[in-house]
Design a protein around this motif. Structure first.
Motif, PDB file in Angstrom:
ATOM      1  N   VAL A   1     -30.624  -2.045  -2.104  1.00  0.00           N
ATOM      2  CA  VAL A   1     -31.630  -2.854  -2.804  1.00  0.00           C
ATOM      3  C   VAL A   1     -31.314  -4.349  -2.718  1.00  0.00           C
ATOM      4  O   VAL A   1     -30.152  -4.763  -2.851  1.00  0.00           O
ATOM      5  CB  VAL A   1     -31.720  -2.420  -4.291  1.00  0.00           C
ATOM      6  N   ASN A   2     -32.362  -5.135  -2.553  1.00  0.00           N
ATOM      7  CA  ASN A   2     -32.253  -6.597  -2.546  1.00  0.00           C
ATOM      8  C   ASN A   2     -31.675  -7.121  -3.872  1.00  0.00           C
ATOM      9  O   ASN A   2     -32.113  -6.721  -4.951  1.00  0.00           O
ATOM     10  CB  ASN A   2     -33.661  -7.185  -2.347  1.00  0.00           C
TER      11      ASN A   2
ATOM     12  N   PRO B   1     -26.519  -2.019  -4.585  1.00  0.00           N
ATOM     13  CA  PRO B   1     -26.980  -3.395  -4.376  1.00  0.00           C
ATOM     14  C   PRO B   1     -26.579  -3.809  -2.962  1.00  0.00           C
ATOM     15  O   PRO B   1     -25.554  -3.329  -2.451  1.00  0.00           O
ATOM     16  CB  PRO B   1     -26.186  -4.186  -5.417  1.00  0.00           C
ATOM     17  N   MET B   2     -27.350  -4.701  -2.343  1.00  0.00           N
ATOM     18  CA  MET B   2     -27.012  -5.114  -0.962  1.00  0.00           C
ATOM     19  C   MET B   2     -25.681  -5.865  -0.921  1.00  0.00           C
ATOM     20  O   MET B   2     -25.019  -5.908   0.105  1.00  0.00           O
ATOM     21  CB  MET B   2     -28.123  -5.984  -0.366  1.00  0.00           C
TER      22      MET B   2
ATOM     23  N   SER C   1     -37.710  -9.742   0.173  1.00  0.00           N
ATOM     24  CA  SER C   1     -37.085  -8.474  -0.237  1.00  0.00           C
ATOM     25  C   SER C   1     -36.300  -7.835   0.911  1.00  0.00           C
ATOM     26  O   SER C   1     -35.162  -7.420   0.726  1.00  0.00           O
ATOM     27  CB  SER C   1     -38.134  -7.483  -0.750  1.00  0.00           C
ATOM     28  N   ILE C   2     -36.906  -7.741   2.094  1.00  0.00           N
ATOM     29  CA  ILE C   2     -36.216  -7.077   3.228  1.00  0.00           C
ATOM     30  C   ILE C   2     -35.339  -8.077   3.994  1.00  0.00           C
ATOM     31  O   ILE C   2     -34.184  -7.778   4.310  1.00  0.00           O
ATOM     32  CB  ILE C   2     -37.229  -6.395   4.176  1.00  0.00           C
ATOM     33  N   ASP C   3     -35.855  -9.287   4.280  1.00  0.00           N
ATOM     34  CA  ASP C   3     -35.049 -10.263   5.043  1.00  0.00           C
ATOM     35  C   ASP C   3     -33.668 -10.520   4.432  1.00  0.00           C
ATOM     36  O   ASP C   3     -32.675 -10.549   5.164  1.00  0.00           O
ATOM     37  CB  ASP C   3     -35.801 -11.584   5.219  1.00  0.00           C
ATOM     38  N   PRO C   4     -33.578 -10.753   3.089  1.00  0.00           N
ATOM     39  CA  PRO C   4     -32.227 -11.009   2.562  1.00  0.00           C
ATOM     40  C   PRO C   4     -31.268  -9.845   2.828  1.00  0.00           C
ATOM     41  O   PRO C   4     -30.070 -10.063   3.023  1.00  0.00           O
ATOM     42  CB  PRO C   4     -32.445 -11.210   1.060  1.00  0.00           C
TER      43      PRO C   4
END
Ligand code: GDP
Ligand code: CA
Length: 310
Positions: free
Chosen positions: A32-33, A130-131, A200-203
């Motif tokens: 998750v971002n 978490p990412m 959300s996806i790029d990070p």
């Protein structure tokens, strides 16, 4: 089939909820971002992580898509009556999550461990990470020359300012949980949920360790746009302000370099020819997920497509 899903908040949570209904728990990992995370009233708040967890636990407010069902607002009302602007909505139940998380972080525990413990308490059986365990912060640079933290941009200013650039502070030093990288290693496919591509996806995928490990994998993305519209939030507006027409095609183009498969809405089907010309296999489906039945239906269709294709 082992799946790693990358998710932001609302759109991500819906897809992940559907996938969790279709896969054995050991076959699904969610990353998750955490670029939206921030500190407020001394509390560490992780909006996307909490949206995903509350949704998986069946605790989410189904009308807003964020926060808890059956929430009360006594503490925030009191904060307001003490003269604070209270621009960020924090319910009483939600606040318990942030309080305990903050205390445990201050004691030196990792965000991934705390999240894992909360998931256990909430009865969540799939792995949610978490990412990054270290802070990565999304900042929005605006046409007016301001640099806004993500929640200021998103909640306080209701994503009205025009964006010129997006920055992920701390991304070079991101500490991806080891178990998240292991899950990618073992995955048969990676799914980019229908989350905001830019924030959300790029990070997640711009973290070097994640970007490099998913490169070896088959990646499928589900469009967060139908026609020229986002179902919620600033995704379409961001495409325009960054100089592109908001469309399924431009979502696929944004992810193009790594993508093997792309799921778009039936009404955008005519765009699939161009996308397939880039070597990305397309499938047009009903990608709207207004309820749990539809989340499960879409997840089943996506997984069936993957099983046949990978
Ligand atoms: P946020 O962190 O809460 O902003 O949520 P995400 O980034 O995960 O998701 C936001 C995106 O979800 C928006 O661009 C929406 O268009 C998309 N979205 C919301 N509901 C749906 C849905 O039912 N289907 C699809 N395909 N996308 C959705
Ligand atoms: Ca978010």
């Amino acid at each position: 089939m082992k799946i790693v899903a990358l998710a932001g908040g609302v759109g991500g949570a819906k897809m992940v909820d559907g996938l969790a209904e279709c896969l054995p728990p050991s076959d699904l990992t969610v990353i998750v971002n955490t670029g939206d995370d921030f500190e407020h009233y001394g509390l560490k708040i992780c909006p996307d992580l909490d949206t995903v967890c509350y949704t998986l636990a069946g605790l989410a407010n189904s009308e807003t898509g964020w926060g808890r069902a059956g929430e009360s607002w006594r503490t925030l009302d009191e904060i307001k009556s003490l003269g604070d602007e209270a621009w960020f909505n924090l319910g009483d139940l939600d606040m318990a999550t942030h309080m305990l998380r903050t205390q445990r972080l201050q004691r030196g525990e990792l965000l991934s461990e705390i999240t894992g413990d909360f998931c256990k308490q909430w009865g969540i059986t799939v792995a949610v990470y978490p990412m990054s365990n270290s802070p990565v912060r999304t900042f929005i640079h605006t046409r007016a020359g301001r640099r806004l933290s993500f929640q200021e941009y998103f909640v306080r200013y209701q994503f009205k300012p025009e964006i010129t650039e997006i920055e992920f502070e701390g991304i070079q030093k991101a500490q991806v949980p080891e178990a998240a990288l292991d899950a990618i290693d073992k995955a048969d496919a990676i799914i980019y949920c229908p989350s905001n591509p830019f924030v959300s996806i790029d990070p997640i995928i711009q973290i070097k360790a994640i970007g490099e490990s998913i490169q070896q994998k088959k990646i499928l993305a589900v469009s967060p746009l139908i026609g020229e519209h986002a179902l919620k939030g600033p995704a379409a507006k961001m495409f325009r302000e960054l100089g592109e027409v908001p469309s399924a095609l431009n979502v696929a183009k944004h992810y193009r370099s790594n993508l093997s498969y792309f799921i778009m809405d039936n009404q955008d089907k005519e765009q699939s020819k161009t996308i397939e010309g880039w070597g990305i296999m397309c499938r047009a489906l009903d990608i709207l997920m207004p309820n749990r039945t539809q989340r499960k239906r879409l997840a089943r269709e996506v997984l069936t497509f993957l099983e046949k294709s990978v």
